[in-house]
Design a protein around this motif. Structure first.
Motif, PDB file in Angstrom:
ATOM      1  N   LEU A  24     -56.940  55.613  -6.593  1.00  0.00           N
ATOM      2  CA  LEU A  24     -56.370  56.005  -7.885  1.00  0.00           C
ATOM      3  C   LEU A  24     -57.267  57.007  -8.599  1.00  0.00           C
ATOM      4  O   LEU A  24     -56.781  57.964  -9.208  1.00  0.00           O
ATOM      5  N   LEU A  25     -58.575  56.794  -8.528  1.00  0.00           N
ATOM      6  CA  LEU A  25     -59.511  57.719  -9.173  1.00  0.00           C
ATOM      7  C   LEU A  25     -59.347  59.127  -8.611  1.00  0.00           C
ATOM      8  O   LEU A  25     -59.246  60.098  -9.373  1.00  0.00           O
ATOM      9  N   GLY A  30     -57.155  64.522  -9.100  1.00  0.00           N
ATOM     10  CA  GLY A  30     -56.358  65.634  -8.579  1.00  0.00           C
ATOM     11  C   GLY A  30     -55.280  66.057  -9.557  1.00  0.00           C
ATOM     12  O   GLY A  30     -55.054  67.250  -9.779  1.00  0.00           O
ATOM     13  N   LEU A  31     -54.598  65.094 -10.162  1.00  0.00           N
ATOM     14  CA  LEU A  31     -53.577  65.416 -11.156  1.00  0.00           C
ATOM     15  C   LEU A  31     -54.193  66.038 -12.406  1.00  0.00           C
ATOM     16  O   LEU A  31     -53.628  66.961 -12.998  1.00  0.00           O
ATOM     17  N   GLN A  32     -55.356  65.533 -12.791  1.00  0.00           N
ATOM     18  CA  GLN A  32     -56.056  66.031 -13.978  1.00  0.00           C
ATOM     19  C   GLN A  32     -56.479  67.487 -13.812  1.00  0.00           C
ATOM     20  O   GLN A  32     -56.516  68.242 -14.776  1.00  0.00           O
ATOM     21  N   LEU A  46     -56.875  63.828 -19.596  1.00  0.00           N
ATOM     22  CA  LEU A  46     -57.994  63.436 -18.746  1.00  0.00           C
ATOM     23  C   LEU A  46     -57.686  62.044 -18.208  1.00  0.00           C
ATOM     24  O   LEU A  46     -58.056  61.034 -18.800  1.00  0.00           O
ATOM     25  N   LEU A  47     -56.979  61.983 -17.109  1.00  0.00           N
ATOM     26  CA  LEU A  47     -56.476  60.718 -16.571  1.00  0.00           C
ATOM     27  C   LEU A  47     -57.582  59.793 -16.076  1.00  0.00           C
ATOM     28  O   LEU A  47     -57.386  58.573 -16.026  1.00  0.00           O
ATOM     29  N   THR A  48     -58.710  60.354 -15.719  1.00  0.00           N
ATOM     30  CA  THR A  48     -59.785  59.507 -15.192  1.00  0.00           C
ATOM     31  C   THR A  48     -60.438  58.656 -16.284  1.00  0.00           C
ATOM     32  O   THR A  48     -60.936  57.578 -15.992  1.00  0.00           O
ATOM     33  N   ILE A  49     -60.406  59.124 -17.529  1.00  0.00           N
ATOM     34  CA  ILE A  49     -61.037  58.341 -18.605  1.00  0.00           C
ATOM     35  C   ILE A  49     -60.313  57.016 -18.827  1.00  0.00           C
ATOM     36  O   ILE A  49     -60.936  55.950 -18.779  1.00  0.00           O
TER      37      ILE A  49
END
Length: 179
Positions: A24-25, A30-32, A46-49
């Motif tokens: 998922l990370l 990649g999407l971010q 920022l999807l990782t945050i």
């Protein structure tokens, strides 16, 4: 009594959970970084945050720290900041969130939104300070209005389904083992 079978099954479930979190990370990173994905003005979420903060909320502080460092290093490769800046900030934030969840606040969606907002404000504030304010960049206020604030808003919105996704993964792989 032989506990080896249950222990082995428990270890497999735990390894699978961390593999899913890792995948998922990388998918969210990649999407971010994908050009044009969910863009508003000049900003992307920022999807990782929210992912690493949700992991820190549902897992222990060491797992949160490791994923905070990984997400930070990925983010450092994307930005033109000092390498390790985001990794250090995210590690400290993830450990803090994990400890706050353990000792002070429940693991709920409102607390998740509060933590996401707080971490975004800290990270965005430090980014703005070190990359724009210290250098006296002309038009600094436009960076806040056109980039950082929309990015924070998009990230908070994205944090809602991410919170529920991590909660689902954590609950599915942390269930008691019934054979």
């Amino acid at each position: 009594m032989d506990f080896s079978k249950g222990s082995s099954k428990s270890k497999r479930r735990s390894v699978m959970k961390w593999i899913i979190y890792t995948l998922l990370l990388f998918v969210f990173y990649g999407l971010q970084t994908a050009p044009g994905f969910f863009r508003f003005l000049d900003a992307q979420p920022l999807l990782t945050i929210p992912l690493v903060l949700s992991i820190a909320m549902f897992e222990h502080e060491i797992g949160g720290a490791v994923f905070g460092i990984l997400a930070g290093f990925l983010w450092d490769m994307q930005q033109d900041t000092l390498f390790g800046f985001n990794a250090l900030v995210m590690m400290c934030c993830c450990v803090s969130v994990s400890l706050l969840i353990m000792y002070l606040m429940p693991t709920t969606l409102p607390s998740s939104l509060f933590y996401n907002f707080s971490v975004l404000a800290i990270q965005s504030g430090l980014y703005f300070l070190f990359c724009y304010a210290l250098w006296g960049t002309p038009g600094m206020s436009l960076v806040w209005v056109n980039y950082l604030l929309p990015q924070m808003g998009l990230t908070l919105l994205a944090g809602i389904p991410i919170y529920f996704l991590v909660r689902l993964i954590s609950s599915k792989f942390s269930e008691s083992l019934r054979s």
